[in-house]
Write a protein that holds these residues in place. Structure first.
Motif, PDB file in Angstrom:
ATOM      1  N   ARG A 200      -7.883  31.679 -25.550  1.00 18.58           N
ATOM      2  CA  ARG A 200      -7.479  31.749 -24.133  1.00 18.58           C
ATOM      3  C   ARG A 200      -5.972  31.890 -24.018  1.00 18.58           C
ATOM      4  NH1 ARG A 200     -11.818  29.858 -20.574  1.00 18.58           N
ATOM      5  NH2 ARG A 200     -10.302  30.112 -18.937  1.00 18.58           N
ATOM      6  N   ARG A 201      -5.254  31.161 -24.839  1.00 17.00           N
ATOM      7  CA  ARG A 201      -3.783  31.204 -24.811  1.00 17.00           C
ATOM      8  C   ARG A 201      -3.276  32.599 -25.187  1.00 17.00           C
ATOM      9  NH1 ARG A 201       1.071  29.894 -23.567  1.00 17.00           N
ATOM     10  NH2 ARG A 201       2.614  29.540 -25.176  1.00 17.00           N
ATOM     11  N   MET A 202      -3.826  33.178 -26.257  1.00 12.85           N
ATOM     12  CA  MET A 202      -3.388  34.505 -26.679  1.00 12.85           C
ATOM     13  C   MET A 202      -3.757  35.555 -25.655  1.00 12.85           C
ATOM     14  SD  MET A 202      -1.640  36.289 -28.667  1.00 12.85           S
ATOM     15  CE  MET A 202      -1.217  34.988 -29.786  1.00 12.85           C
ATOM     16  N   LEU A 203      -4.929  35.416 -25.041  1.00 10.07           N
ATOM     17  CA  LEU A 203      -5.326  36.349 -23.990  1.00 10.07           C
ATOM     18  C   LEU A 203      -4.345  36.275 -22.828  1.00 10.07           C
ATOM     19  CD1 LEU A 203      -7.218  38.433 -22.761  1.00 10.07           C
ATOM     20  CD2 LEU A 203      -8.721  36.559 -22.057  1.00 10.07           C
ATOM     21  N   THR A 204      -4.002  35.064 -22.420  1.00 13.92           N
ATOM     22  CA  THR A 204      -3.048  34.882 -21.323  1.00 13.92           C
ATOM     23  C   THR A 204      -1.700  35.512 -21.655  1.00 13.92           C
ATOM     24  OG1 THR A 204      -4.125  32.852 -20.603  1.00 13.92           O
ATOM     25  CG2 THR A 204      -1.840  33.157 -19.916  1.00 13.92           C
ATOM     26  N   LEU A 205      -1.174  35.234 -22.848  1.00 14.90           N
ATOM     27  CA  LEU A 205       0.130  35.781 -23.247  1.00 14.90           C
ATOM     28  C   LEU A 205       0.102  37.305 -23.318  1.00 14.90           C
ATOM     29  CD1 LEU A 205       1.138  33.274 -26.069  1.00 14.90           C
ATOM     30  CD2 LEU A 205       2.107  33.442 -23.771  1.00 14.90           C
ATOM     31  N   THR A 206      -0.964  37.849 -23.873  1.00 15.34           N
ATOM     32  CA  THR A 206      -1.059  39.301 -24.013  1.00 15.34           C
ATOM     33  C   THR A 206      -1.204  39.972 -22.646  1.00 15.34           C
ATOM     34  OG1 THR A 206      -2.084  38.989 -26.181  1.00 15.34           O
ATOM     35  CG2 THR A 206      -2.239  41.183 -25.209  1.00 15.34           C
ATOM     36  N   LEU A 207      -1.988  39.370 -21.754  1.00  9.88           N
ATOM     37  CA  LEU A 207      -2.111  39.910 -20.396  1.00  9.88           C
ATOM     38  C   LEU A 207      -0.763  39.915 -19.683  1.00  9.88           C
ATOM     39  CD1 LEU A 207      -5.470  38.286 -19.271  1.00  9.88           C
ATOM     40  CD2 LEU A 207      -5.029  40.737 -19.594  1.00  9.88           C
ATOM     41  N   ARG A 208      -0.010  38.851 -19.839  1.00 10.30           N
ATOM     42  CA  ARG A 208       1.321  38.790 -19.203  1.00 10.30           C
ATOM     43  C   ARG A 208       2.241  39.881 -19.739  1.00 10.30           C
ATOM     44  NH1 ARG A 208       2.258  32.290 -19.366  1.00 10.30           N
ATOM     45  NH2 ARG A 208       0.806  31.793 -17.692  1.00 10.30           N
ATOM     46  N   ARG A 209       2.226  40.085 -21.073  1.00 16.25           N
ATOM     47  CA  ARG A 209       3.072  41.130 -21.666  1.00 16.25           C
ATOM     48  C   ARG A 209       2.656  42.511 -21.184  1.00 16.25           C
ATOM     49  NH1 ARG A 209       3.468  38.388 -27.412  1.00 16.25           N
ATOM     50  NH2 ARG A 209       1.447  38.025 -26.863  1.00 16.25           N
ATOM     51  N   LEU A 210       1.360  42.765 -21.139  1.00 17.69           N
ATOM     52  CA  LEU A 210       0.881  44.072 -20.685  1.00 17.69           C
ATOM     53  C   LEU A 210       1.211  44.301 -19.216  1.00 17.69           C
ATOM     54  CD1 LEU A 210      -2.547  44.149 -22.539  1.00 17.69           C
ATOM     55  CD2 LEU A 210      -0.546  45.576 -23.030  1.00 17.69           C
ATOM     56  N   GLU A 211       1.125  43.256 -18.422  1.00 18.90           N
ATOM     57  CA  GLU A 211       1.497  43.367 -17.005  1.00 18.90           C
ATOM     58  C   GLU A 211       2.995  43.617 -16.873  1.00 18.90           C
ATOM     59  OE1 GLU A 211       1.156  40.877 -12.805  1.00 18.90           O
ATOM     60  OE2 GLU A 211       0.731  39.852 -14.690  1.00 18.90           O
ATOM     61  N   ARG A 212       3.785  42.888 -17.630  1.00 20.19           N
ATOM     62  CA  ARG A 212       5.250  43.028 -17.597  1.00 20.19           C
ATOM     63  C   ARG A 212       5.682  44.441 -17.975  1.00 20.19           C
ATOM     64  NH1 ARG A 212       9.591  41.755 -21.630  1.00 20.19           N
ATOM     65  NH2 ARG A 212      11.472  41.519 -20.377  1.00 20.19           N
ATOM     66  N   ASP A 213       4.993  45.033 -18.957  1.00 24.04           N
ATOM     67  CA  ASP A 213       5.339  46.366 -19.437  1.00 24.04           C
ATOM     68  C   ASP A 213       4.777  47.483 -18.563  1.00 24.04           C
ATOM     69  OD1 ASP A 213       6.740  45.256 -21.548  1.00 24.04           O
ATOM     70  OD2 ASP A 213       5.152  45.584 -23.012  1.00 24.04           O
ATOM     71  N   GLY A 214       4.044  47.122 -17.503  1.00 23.80           N
ATOM     72  CA  GLY A 214       3.520  48.128 -16.594  1.00 23.80           C
ATOM     73  C   GLY A 214       2.221  48.759 -17.053  1.00 23.80           C
ATOM     74  N   HIS A 215       1.513  48.090 -17.975  1.00 22.60           N
ATOM     75  CA  HIS A 215       0.252  48.627 -18.471  1.00 22.60           C
ATOM     76  C   HIS A 215      -0.943  48.145 -17.654  1.00 22.60           C
ATOM     77  CE1 HIS A 215       2.645  50.113 -21.653  1.00 22.60           C
ATOM     78  NE2 HIS A 215       2.691  49.010 -22.364  1.00 22.60           N
ATOM     79  N   LEU A 216      -0.846  46.958 -17.102  1.00 23.28           N
ATOM     80  CA  LEU A 216      -1.919  46.375 -16.297  1.00 23.28           C
ATOM     81  C   LEU A 216      -1.391  45.964 -14.934  1.00 23.28           C
ATOM     82  CD1 LEU A 216      -3.700  43.896 -18.761  1.00 23.28           C
ATOM     83  CD2 LEU A 216      -4.551  46.100 -17.971  1.00 23.28           C
ATOM     84  N   VAL A 217      -2.283  46.003 -13.959  1.00 19.33           N
ATOM     85  CA  VAL A 217      -1.989  45.460 -12.628  1.00 19.33           C
ATOM     86  C   VAL A 217      -2.863  44.231 -12.460  1.00 19.33           C
ATOM     87  CG1 VAL A 217      -2.140  45.872 -10.149  1.00 19.33           C
ATOM     88  CG2 VAL A 217      -1.431  47.714 -11.678  1.00 19.33           C
ATOM     89  N   ARG A 218      -2.244  43.140 -12.078  1.00 16.99           N
ATOM     90  CA  ARG A 218      -2.957  41.882 -11.836  1.00 16.99           C
ATOM     91  C   ARG A 218      -3.092  41.714 -10.333  1.00 16.99           C
ATOM     92  NH1 ARG A 218      -1.310  36.286 -11.127  1.00 16.99           N
ATOM     93  NH2 ARG A 218      -2.867  34.910 -12.072  1.00 16.99           N
ATOM     94  N   THR A 219      -4.339  41.600  -9.861  1.00 16.73           N
ATOM     95  CA  THR A 219      -4.596  41.440  -8.434  1.00 16.73           C
ATOM     96  C   THR A 219      -5.244  40.080  -8.205  1.00 16.73           C
ATOM     97  OG1 THR A 219      -4.967  43.815  -8.255  1.00 16.73           O
ATOM     98  CG2 THR A 219      -5.733  42.451  -6.423  1.00 16.73           C
ATOM     99  N   VAL A 220      -4.628  39.291  -7.325  1.00 17.27           N
ATOM    100  CA  VAL A 220      -5.154  37.966  -6.989  1.00 17.27           C
ATOM    101  C   VAL A 220      -5.732  38.040  -5.583  1.00 17.27           C
ATOM    102  CG1 VAL A 220      -4.608  35.526  -6.714  1.00 17.27           C
ATOM    103  CG2 VAL A 220      -3.375  36.873  -8.424  1.00 17.27           C
ATOM    104  N   TYR A 221      -7.001  37.628  -5.465  1.00 25.11           N
ATOM    105  CA  TYR A 221      -7.674  37.620  -4.168  1.00 25.11           C
ATOM    106  C   TYR A 221      -7.653  36.204  -3.616  1.00 25.11           C
ATOM    107  CZ  TYR A 221      -9.281  42.186  -5.635  1.00 25.11           C
ATOM    108  OH  TYR A 221      -9.328  43.496  -6.060  1.00 25.11           O
TER     109      TYR A 221
END
Length: 107
Positions: free
Chosen positions: A37-58
């Motif tokens: 879970r920790r690695m998934l969280t860190l990797t998601l943050r890096r991908l979002e920071r680099d403009g690879h993913l968009v995180r949408t909170v409902y």
């Protein structure tokens, strides 16, 4: 380097898993074998920071969060899929080569 981020151990799996539309954290966690879970969280943050993913909170209770690919990474998706396919097709040959090398090198 940009390639280091995209080609990281967990990044490719996340980007491939998110390619079919918005995906939630738990879906990613189930889809990527061996990631914590920790690695998934860190990797998601890096991908979002680099403009690879968009995180949408409902605004729901509990909050619903989805991740989706940016257009930039959608362009990269075909190459990533090809790379993953190549790795899967040659997995046994690579394992055999490693075993042969290791047995030749070890005394």
């Amino acid at each position: 380097m940009v390639l280091d981020r995209v080609a990281g151990k967990w990044s490719i799996g996340i980007l491939i898993a998110a390619a079919h539309g918005p995906v939630r954290f738990t879906e990613l966690e189930r889809a990527i074998n061996g990631i914590s879970r920790r690695m998934l969280t860190l990797t998601l943050r890096r991908l979002e920071r680099d403009g690879h993913l968009v995180r949408t909170v409902y605004p729901t209770v509990p909050p619903k969060v989805e991740y989706s690919l940016t257009p930039m990474v959608r362009e990269l998706h075909a190459s990533l899929t090809g790379l993953v396919g190549w790795a899967e097709r040659h997995r046994s040959a690579i394992a055999e080569a490693r075993a042969a090398y290791d047995s030749a090198v070890e005394p």
